[in-house]
Design a protein around this motif. Sequence first.
Motif, PDB file in Angstrom:
ATOM      1  N   SER A   1     -12.732  -3.308   9.937  1.00 18.44           N
ATOM      2  CA  SER A   1     -11.350  -2.835  10.058  1.00 18.44           C
ATOM      3  C   SER A   1     -11.244  -1.748  11.115  1.00 18.44           C
ATOM      4  N   GLU A   2     -12.170  -0.818  11.064  1.00 12.32           N
ATOM      5  CA  GLU A   2     -12.145   0.283  12.031  1.00 12.32           C
ATOM      6  C   GLU A   2     -12.368  -0.225  13.447  1.00 12.32           C
TER       7      GLU A   2
ATOM      8  N   TRP B   1      -7.151  -3.111   7.719  1.00 11.48           N
ATOM      9  CA  TRP B   1      -7.726  -3.156   6.368  1.00 11.48           C
ATOM     10  C   TRP B   1      -7.102  -4.296   5.561  1.00 11.48           C
TER      11      TRP B   1
ATOM     12  N   TYR C   1       0.837  -1.199   0.000  1.00 10.99           N
ATOM     13  CA  TYR C   1       0.000   0.000   0.000  1.00 10.99           C
ATOM     14  C   TYR C   1       0.875   1.252   0.000  1.00 10.99           C
TER      15      TYR C   1
ATOM     16  N   LEU D   1      -5.416   1.073  11.687  1.00 15.21           N
ATOM     17  CA  LEU D   1      -6.464   0.913  10.687  1.00 15.21           C
ATOM     18  C   LEU D   1      -5.894   0.371   9.377  1.00 15.21           C
ATOM     19  N   SER D   2      -4.765   0.887   8.946  1.00  8.88           N
ATOM     20  CA  SER D   2      -4.190   0.433   7.675  1.00  8.88           C
ATOM     21  C   SER D   2      -3.824  -1.040   7.728  1.00  8.88           C
TER      22      SER D   2
ATOM     23  N   TRP E   1      -3.622   4.950   0.395  1.00  7.67           N
ATOM     24  CA  TRP E   1      -4.352   5.661   1.449  1.00  7.67           C
ATOM     25  C   TRP E   1      -4.124   7.170   1.313  1.00  7.67           C
TER      26      TRP E   1
ATOM     27  N   ILE F   1      -9.284   5.059   1.541  1.00  7.79           N
ATOM     28  CA  ILE F   1      -8.520   4.021   0.873  1.00  7.79           C
ATOM     29  C   ILE F   1      -9.015   3.898  -0.562  1.00  7.79           C
TER      30      ILE F   1
ATOM     31  N   VAL G   1     -16.357  -4.286   5.198  1.00  7.55           N
ATOM     32  CA  VAL G   1     -14.928  -4.486   5.441  1.00  7.55           C
ATOM     33  C   VAL G   1     -14.372  -3.296   6.216  1.00  7.55           C
ATOM     34  N   ALA G   2     -14.767  -2.096   5.803  1.00 12.90           N
ATOM     35  CA  ALA G   2     -14.281  -0.887   6.474  1.00 12.90           C
ATOM     36  C   ALA G   2     -14.744  -0.840   7.921  1.00 12.90           C
TER      37      ALA G   2
ATOM     38  N   ARG H   1      -9.634  -6.943   4.173  1.00 14.67           N
ATOM     39  CA  ARG H   1      -9.671  -6.902   2.712  1.00 14.67           C
ATOM     40  C   ARG H   1      -9.269  -8.263   2.144  1.00 14.67           C
TER      41      ARG H   1
END
Length: 268
Positions: free
Chosen positions: A91-92, A187, A14, A183-184, A42, A70, A87-88, A191
């Motif tokens: 992830s959060e 994800w 990423y 968070l990254s 991101w 993203i 998904v978000a 994901r």
Amino acid sequence: MTFTLGPRAIAAGYKLAAFDQIGSTNAEAMLRARGGEQGPMWFVTSEQTAGRGRRQRVWIAPRGNLASSIFELMDVPPAVAATLGFVAGLSEAAALEKVSVEAALRLGPDRPRYALKWPNDVLAGGAKLVGINMEAEAVGDRLAVVVGIGTNVVASPEGTPTPAVSLAELGVQISAEELFAALSDAWVEFRGIWDNGRGFAEIRRRWLERAAGLGGEVAIDTGTATIEGIFETIDETGCLIVCTAEGRRVPVAAGEVYFGSAASKRAV
């Protein structure tokens, strides 16, 4: 502190564009996509001045809050890409739990508990902590998908349709930069499970484990009608299933959700 990707996000390839201040991370991401950016990438800031949430509501992130987007180019239909909102949310929630460990130990039974509100909010104590907004646009023969995730880290807005809260108000003292790194990485995990929609059944299962209002009264304002009943589940496409008083199972693709007593008042 400066924004950095987590180690899993870096290993997964990423990229990151961080801004001291920007109008909208979503708008910047889509602009880059139209200009040929391939992603995944991101876009992040701790001060957003002209963002937009769902239904074009103003989405401002005062300095210290987290506005992140993203961007990924995908070979999936728009209906499949839409399930990335789940998904978000997962992830959060995972990132929030990771950075809230100190607060959980300190606050004990009063520690924040994070729940997912359909279609795309994260709640804490029934108040909105995180908003998620998705955009998609055809770029060549692929789909540019941008998922915006805004978190109230140090401050929460007033006068919103759903009462809002910040991490600081919950007793969680962390920075936007610390939360973003977590968070990254989260994800990358979710994901990967989603796997271009092939793994949505597992995402759905995990999302339902955290779902706010599941099994309770719900009213959904679709913009043209109010559907009321019991929040039964979400289906394999991400629609919310309402079981009405007449026993009908009604799928809802989008709308404003009200639970419990708020649902009863909304239906009047």
